[in-house]
Design an enzyme around this catalytic site. Structure first.
Site, PDB file in Angstrom:
ATOM      1  N   HIS A 265       0.831  -1.204   0.000  1.00  0.00           N
ATOM      2  CA  HIS A 265       0.000   0.000   0.000  1.00  0.00           C
ATOM      3  C   HIS A 265       0.872   1.264   0.000  1.00  0.00           C
ATOM      4  O   HIS A 265       0.689   2.156  -0.825  1.00  0.00           O
ATOM      5  CB  HIS A 265      -0.918  -0.033   1.224  1.00  0.00           C
ATOM      6  CG  HIS A 265      -1.751   1.184   1.391  1.00  0.00           C
ATOM      7  ND1 HIS A 265      -3.054   1.238   0.964  1.00  0.00           N
ATOM      8  CD2 HIS A 265      -1.489   2.391   1.956  1.00  0.00           C
ATOM      9  CE1 HIS A 265      -3.549   2.437   1.241  1.00  0.00           C
ATOM     10  NE2 HIS A 265      -2.620   3.149   1.859  1.00  0.00           N
ATOM     11  N   GLU A 266       1.809   1.319   0.926  1.00  0.00           N
ATOM     12  CA  GLU A 266       2.649   2.514   1.046  1.00  0.00           C
ATOM     13  C   GLU A 266       3.609   2.658  -0.130  1.00  0.00           C
ATOM     14  O   GLU A 266       3.865   3.766  -0.596  1.00  0.00           O
ATOM     15  CB  GLU A 266       3.414   2.492   2.374  1.00  0.00           C
ATOM     16  CG  GLU A 266       2.518   2.557   3.597  1.00  0.00           C
ATOM     17  CD  GLU A 266       1.625   3.785   3.630  1.00  0.00           C
ATOM     18  OE1 GLU A 266       2.064   4.868   3.199  1.00  0.00           O
ATOM     19  OE2 GLU A 266       0.477   3.662   4.086  1.00  0.00           O
TER      20      GLU A 266
ATOM     21  N   HIS B 227       1.855   4.281  -3.053  1.00  0.00           N
ATOM     22  CA  HIS B 227       1.846   5.749  -2.963  1.00  0.00           C
ATOM     23  C   HIS B 227       3.183   6.314  -3.451  1.00  0.00           C
ATOM     24  O   HIS B 227       3.216   7.255  -4.257  1.00  0.00           O
ATOM     25  CB  HIS B 227       1.638   6.204  -1.513  1.00  0.00           C
ATOM     26  CG  HIS B 227       0.265   6.015  -0.969  1.00  0.00           C
ATOM     27  ND1 HIS B 227      -0.861   6.546  -1.548  1.00  0.00           N
ATOM     28  CD2 HIS B 227      -0.162   5.369   0.148  1.00  0.00           C
ATOM     29  CE1 HIS B 227      -1.924   6.232  -0.827  1.00  0.00           C
ATOM     30  NE2 HIS B 227      -1.524   5.503   0.209  1.00  0.00           N
TER      31      HIS B 227
END
Length: 159
Positions: free
Chosen positions: A25-26, A29
């Site tokens: 997820h990170e 980004h």
């Protein structure tokens, strides 16, 4: 607190999922920002799948025990985005990258789970048909596979 095997497996499963999904997820980004021209997260070592680079101690503990939590936010500097896209649009793309990666991981996990379950059921059905005395393996296997695939694909079963 009751520490039986079920509780331990639930805790262990959450830990594995957190260690796998949070970095994806990170990193999504960070990768989106990088592709838009901002290398801030890359310079700070946050464009990695190493879970330790993304875990916030309090957020991870909350996620593990309460079911909600957070990770360290990925640093993004919209002033470094390419001018092909507005800063607002770039931030929107960067923000959407994390939830989109969650969706893709969920779909991939579902497909892997379905394939694994189908393989196990088909293998078990074949073993039963070859071991069953007096039954025709072909017809039994055909019936089992029809039921299996209709339930897997969400189709109504005719038998």
């Amino acid at each position: 607190m009751n520490l039986d095997l079920s509780t331990f497996l639930d805790f262990f499963t959450r830990l594995i999922v957190i260690c796998m999904v949070t970095p994806i997820h990170e990193c999504a980004h960070a990768y989106a920002a990088y592709k838009l021209g901002d290398d801030t997260a890359s310079i700070q070592g946050r464009m990695t799948l190493n879970p330790l680079a993304h875990f916030d101690p309090v957020g991870t503990i909350c996620l593990l025990f309460a079911g909600f939590g957070w990770a360290k936010p990925v640093p993004v500097n919209p002033n470094r985005f390419d001018r092909k896209i507005s800063m607002r649009g770039g931030m929107a793309i960067t923000a959407l990258a994390g939830p989109l990666s969650n969706l893709l991981v969920a779909i991939l996990s579902m497909v892997i789970y379905r394939v694994f379950c189908c393989f196990q059921v088909v293998q078990t059905a074949w073993w039963i048909t070859t071991q069953a005395a007096g039954s025709t393996p072909i017809s039994f296997f055909t019936t089992c596979s029809r039921r299996l695939f209709s339930s897997t694909l969400g189709l109504p079963s005719s038998t």
